[in-house]
Enzyme design. Structure first.
Site, mmCIF file in Angstrom:
data_model
loop_
_atom_site.group_PDB
_atom_site.id
_atom_site.type_symbol
_atom_site.label_atom_id
_atom_site.label_comp_id
_atom_site.label_asym_id
_atom_site.label_seq_id
_atom_site.Cartn_x
_atom_site.Cartn_y
_atom_site.Cartn_z
ATOM 1 C CG MET A 1 -92.111 -1.475 165.663
ATOM 2 S SD MET A 1 -90.569 -1.605 166.545
ATOM 3 C CE MET A 1 -90.311 -3.366 166.513
ATOM 4 C CG LEU B 1 -97.622 -3.536 157.877
ATOM 5 C CD1 LEU B 1 -98.800 -2.733 157.315
ATOM 6 C CD2 LEU B 1 -97.603 -3.470 159.402
ATOM 7 C CD GLU C 1 -102.851 -11.962 155.965
ATOM 8 O OE1 GLU C 1 -103.961 -11.920 156.501
ATOM 9 O OE2 GLU C 1 -102.566 -11.306 154.954
ATOM 10 C CG HIS D 1 -98.393 -6.223 161.655
ATOM 11 N ND1 HIS D 1 -97.358 -6.717 160.909
ATOM 12 C CD2 HIS D 1 -97.850 -5.840 162.837
ATOM 13 C CE1 HIS D 1 -96.223 -6.620 161.600
ATOM 14 N NE2 HIS D 1 -96.492 -6.109 162.776
ATOM 15 N N GLY E 1 -101.191 -7.344 169.999
ATOM 16 C CA GLY E 1 -101.176 -8.782 169.742
ATOM 17 C C GLY E 1 -100.696 -9.568 170.960
HETATM 18 P P1 AMP Z 1 -94.660 -5.104 165.714
HETATM 19 O O1 AMP Z 1 -94.754 -4.499 164.352
HETATM 20 O O2 AMP Z 1 -93.909 -6.377 165.755
HETATM 21 O O3 AMP Z 1 -94.251 -4.108 166.765
HETATM 22 O O4 AMP Z 1 -96.153 -5.519 166.097
HETATM 23 C C1 AMP Z 1 -97.206 -4.595 166.084
HETATM 24 C C2 AMP Z 1 -98.399 -5.243 166.756
HETATM 25 O O5 AMP Z 1 -98.760 -6.424 166.046
HETATM 26 C C3 AMP Z 1 -98.104 -5.663 168.200
HETATM 27 O O6 AMP Z 1 -99.234 -5.385 169.016
HETATM 28 C C4 AMP Z 1 -97.863 -7.148 168.057
HETATM 29 O O7 AMP Z 1 -98.134 -7.878 169.236
HETATM 30 C C5 AMP Z 1 -98.832 -7.508 166.954
HETATM 31 N N1 AMP Z 1 -98.437 -8.757 166.309
HETATM 32 C C6 AMP Z 1 -97.200 -9.096 165.892
HETATM 33 N N2 AMP Z 1 -97.190 -10.354 165.413
HETATM 34 C C7 AMP Z 1 -98.451 -10.827 165.549
HETATM 35 C C8 AMP Z 1 -99.084 -12.077 165.263
HETATM 36 N N3 AMP Z 1 -98.410 -13.098 164.729
HETATM 37 N N4 AMP Z 1 -100.402 -12.205 165.538
HETATM 38 C C9 AMP Z 1 -101.099 -11.172 166.091
HETATM 39 N N5 AMP Z 1 -100.559 -9.975 166.376
HETATM 40 C C10 AMP Z 1 -99.257 -9.803 166.128
#
Ligand code: AMP
Length: 285
Positions: A30, A33, A35, A37, A148
């Site tokens: 989403m 971004l 680290e 991501h 993640g």
């Molecule tokens: P989001 O943009 O929050 O929807 O996250 C996109 C993807 O990045 C999802 O699969 C999340 O689980 C992953 N993600 C978010 N935060 C982290 C993190 N701190 N470490 C690893 N992956 C993450």
């Protein structure tokens, strides 16, 4: 890096690559971004010829419209980060590209996962997640999907979705570890909204997870859960839940046999900002 805004352009381009036997890794995000991501993109790059990342803030998965309105956005910085990572491809669709002709509600049979933890506190959230992820997977048709562990329950939901759609032979799910700041706070786009004082207090979530890891004993888990809850409320959090669950299926565990693999999950508000985190418990020595 190639930037695609139109679904058909992306779909056609990927079809051509597939005919050349290129493998496709997909990282949905989403935006805003960080680290965490990027670590998913790095994992995707290692295992695939082409890496597609997407940025789309899906209104359908926000049960609270205020949360959607305030969701951080930093497209230009995001693009710079993706360029630095030499990501092959960014998909940046409009609402109309994802929901052509308007949003049409669908129902996904998620069972228990839809009503517990995030499902309980964010009604409709996972249905919204499934709709957008299904759509993105139809468009990109990846060999590998990267998620993640930070969003533990979401990983399980998407695993279920992939199975429901009959794609489990085709799409491999890769769950990447949670990346943390130096003080333990799980990286999250929402962290940007914390003021300095809130940011300091926010580390209590990680300390609480560690507290449970250190103090959990076989038997009744209610005391350790109450203590964990107090750590959070004393730091100023309004707690949605602190739960200990079976790491394989998220069934809540009240009495632990000392053997079952466990995950501790927390969701709590620091003022307006809702943070989530989890820790898969390592066996005691
Ligand atoms: P989001 O943009 O929050 O929807 O996250 C996109 C993807 O990045 C999802 O699969 C999340 O689980 C992953 N993600 C978010 N935060 C982290 C993190 N701190 N470490 C690893 N992956 C993450």
């Amino acid at each position: 890096m190639i930037l695609f805004k139109k679904t058909t352009d992306l779909h056609n381009w990927l079809e051509t690559q597939r005919k050349k036997e290129k493998t496709i890794g997909f990282v949905p995000t989403m935006g805003a971004l960080h680290e965490g991501h990027i670590s998913l993109i790095t994992a995707a790059k290692k295992q695939n010829n082409i890496v597609v990342s997407s940025i789309f803030v899906n209104p359908e998965q926000f049960n609270d419209p205020k949360d959607f309105d305030k969701y951080p956005s930093s497209i230009e910085k995001d693009i710079e980060k993706l360029l630095a990572e030499e990501t092959n491809l960014l998909f940046l669709p409009s609402l109309e590209e994802i929901y052509p002709g308007g949003f049409v509600k669908e129902f996904f049979e998620l069972g228990y996962l839809d009503t517990v933890l995030e499902g309980e506190f964010r009604p409709g959230h996972f249905q919204g997640v499934c709709i957008v992820v299904k759509r993105l997977l139809e468009i990109t048709g990846p060999d590998d999907l990267y998620l993640g562990q930070k969003d533990y329950q979401q990983c399980m939901v998407i695993k279920r979705l992939v199975k429901l759609m009959g794609w489990n032979e085709k799409i491999k799910l890769n769950i990447c570890p949670t990346l943390r700041e130096g003080d333990g706070l799980a990286m999250s786009s929402r962290n940007m909204r914390l003021n300095p004082e809130e940011r300091t207090l926010a580390t209590t979530i990680y300390h609480t997870l560690q507290f449970v890891q250190k103090n959990i004993e076989p038997g009744d888990l209610s005391l350790v859960k109450t203590q964990a809850q107090s750590l959070l409320t004393n730091a100023g959090f309004k707690v949605d839940y602190v739960e200990i669950a079976d790491a394989n299926n998220l069934q809540i565990i009240q009495t632990w046999d000392g053997k079952k693999p466990l995950v501790v999950l927390i969701a709590a508000f620091m003022n307006e900002i809702r943070l989530i985190d989890n820790l898969v418990l390592e066996p005691h020595e």
